[in-house]
Design an enzyme around this catalytic site. Structure first.
Site, PDB file in Angstrom:
ATOM      1  N   SER A 238       0.854  -1.188   0.000  1.00 51.82           N
ATOM      2  CA  SER A 238       0.000   0.000   0.000  1.00 51.82           C
ATOM      3  C   SER A 238       0.890   1.237   0.000  1.00 51.82           C
ATOM      4  O   SER A 238       2.117   1.132   0.039  1.00 51.82           O
ATOM      5  CB  SER A 238      -0.888   0.007   1.246  1.00 51.82           C
ATOM      6  OG  SER A 238      -0.096   0.311   2.376  1.00 51.82           O
ATOM      7  N   LYS A 239       0.237   2.379  -0.012  1.00 59.73           N
ATOM      8  CA  LYS A 239       0.953   3.659  -0.043  1.00 59.73           C
ATOM      9  C   LYS A 239       2.016   3.768   1.054  1.00 59.73           C
ATOM     10  O   LYS A 239       3.017   4.449   0.883  1.00 59.73           O
ATOM     11  CB  LYS A 239      -0.056   4.793   0.196  1.00 59.73           C
ATOM     12  CG  LYS A 239      -0.564   5.413  -1.083  1.00 59.73           C
ATOM     13  CD  LYS A 239      -1.264   6.707  -0.733  1.00 59.73           C
ATOM     14  CE  LYS A 239      -2.449   6.898  -1.661  1.00 59.73           C
ATOM     15  NZ  LYS A 239      -3.413   7.836  -1.182  1.00 59.73           N
TER      16      LYS A 239
END
Ligand code: GLU
Length: 465
Positions: A238-239
């Protein structure tokens, strides 16, 4: 049989690397079999879908070079068709109106949880016939109660799910809009998709979708569920792990070919080979060779691959991408050296195109100040004299090419009884502002006579004062 695959992103954010890998595998499979690759935008969630995100997906696909043979199709354009199919399922007795209220369903859920049962709809409205117009209703698919669904998954092998595990899923909301599983099924059927290649987060949907397809008497596609991509810490990528958006990789100076090569190896292998041309990927790609377990995204390996691509690709190809990065720095890529020559000069030392662009700024505009350390080391008493002589000889030089330029430096060093570095390094600092640049003769050819002479003058003044 002709093969059709599709990439079906929901436009609720940017195109992330997981989606790009799904797209790549679907694209490769279609290309390998001379089939069709379709892009379908699954935009029925009107609240979460945005035009901006549609654009980001299209931009990402274009940048990666994943060309589609049909589409982009938008699910929001197919609402009439979904209605038609929902009506067909109602007419056939494979769907029914359900009047259970939210509260009722919530209570059912609480009871089931308390009894340690899996929360599922209990089929209360399943045998009702007709439509009571006075009450709000959703429409549910009548899932078979007995038997099993067998998914012949091309990556994970056969997966068997008992129909008892599946409840009657909602195919139309109270406002009549179709739900995800219904729209996917209708489009996969209408688009004659033969291979559904997607993330394994969809694996729970697959038996439900297969049951609806069976009810519609449609041919079942083959399925290939791709394992997740994890970050270095083992959590789903994820980010938090850094760049995950495809366009962020472009912004960070990656070549699309390097990213594709990295993505193809993420969960797929062909012997020990690390670097693949697109043609090789197409030739060797098999869904059977996709790993069953999750793979970990390794930024360092991607960086290494990017450097390999920068060094070994056709410099004209690299130059086309570099040009964009030069523009991003507010510089005009036409007002500097020949970009192909610059790539050849800078590629060894540049792991990304951002690095390459940043270390080339002095070819386009005057640097603001000299690197202090470089000045201390290379601009000492008498350096202005050396630079002045260089200026004179370079002014007189007719042929501004690497070899004669090199000769000027060698000759001057010999005449002054200095080693070559004592001439070349001050010259480098004078024209680049720092002690780092490609070979000095190459740097001089890239910079050109005019800029070189102006900068020599500036350095002479600087040292004198
Ligand atoms: N729209 C779904 C998603 O973005 C994919 C659906 C599918 O591939 O079947 O997760």
């Amino acid at each position: 049989m002709s093969i059709t695959t599709r990439f079906a992103p929901s436009p609720t954010g940017y195109l992330h690397v997981g989606g790009a890998r799904t797209a790549l595998f679907s694209w490769l499979y279609a290309r390998k079999h001379g089939g069709q690759f379709i892009l379908r935008i699954e935009d029925t969630d009107l609240e979460r879908s945005t035009q901006e995100s549609v654009n980001a997906i299209l931009e990402g696909m274009a940048w990666l070079g994943l060309d589609y043979d049909a589409g982009p199709f938008y699910q929001t354009h197919h609402f009439d068709r979904y209605k038609e199919i929902i009506q067909q399922l109602l007419d056939q007795g494979d769907a029914y109106y359900c009047y259970c209220s939210k509260d009722e369903l919530e209570q059912l859920r609480t009871e089931q949880m308390a009894n340690k049962e899996k929360p599922r709809y209990n089929g209360k409205c399943r045998e009702l016939v007709g439509r009571d117009e006075s009450r709000e209703a959703v429409i549910r698919f009548k899932n078979p109660v007995d038997g099993v669904v067998t998914i012949p998954d091309l990556v994970k092998g056969e997966i068997v799910v008992g129909n008892k595990e599946l409840d009657d899923l909602i195919i139309a909301r109270a406002d009549g809009t179709p739900t995800y599983n219904l729209t996917v099924v209708v489009d996969d059927m209408d688009m004659k998709v033969t291979h559904v290649i997607r993330g394994d987060d969809h694996i729970n949907n697959t038996p439900r979708q297969m049951n609806i397809l069976k009810a519609l008497d449609a041919e079942l596609p083959q399925y290939a569920h791709l394992p997740m991509i994890l970050g270095a810490d083992g959590a789903r990528l994820s980010k938090r792990h850094g760049a995950v958006s495809v366009m962020q990789f472009r912004d960070d100076g990656y070549l699309p070919d390097a990213l594709l090569n990295y993505l193809v190896r993420l969960g797929w292998s062909h012997g020990d080979q690390e670097i693949f041309t697109l043609d090789e990927m197409v030739a060797y790609f098999e869904l059977e060779d996709v790993n069953v377990s999750a793979s970990t995204f390794n930024m360092e390996k991607l960086l290494w691959l990017n450097h390999q691509y920068i060094m070994n690709s056709d410099p004209a190809h690299v130059a086309r991408h570099l040009s964009w990065h030069i523009g991003q720095l507010g510089l005009d890529p036409t007002q500097g050296p020949d970009l192909v020559d610059m790539v050849k000069a800078q590629r060894e030392r540049s792991k990304t195109l951002v690095e390459m662009a940043n270390s080339s700024i002095y070819f386009y505009k005057e640097f603001e100040s000299y690197d202090e350390k470089a000045v201390k080391k290379n601009f000492t008493a008498g350096t202005d004299e050396i630079l002045a002589q260089l200026r004179d000889r370079l002014t007189a030089l007719v042929d501004w090419q690497a070899e004669p330029l090199h000769q000027v430096i060698v000759d001057l060093a010999a005449d002054l009884d200095l080693n070559m570095g004592k001439v070349a390094q001050p010259l480098r600092v004078a024209i680049c502002g720092s002690a780092v640049s490609p070979a000095i003769d190459v740097t001089l050819t890239l910079l050109g006579r005019e800029k070189t002479l102006v900068r020599l003058e500036r350095a002479i003044d600087f040292i004198k004062n």
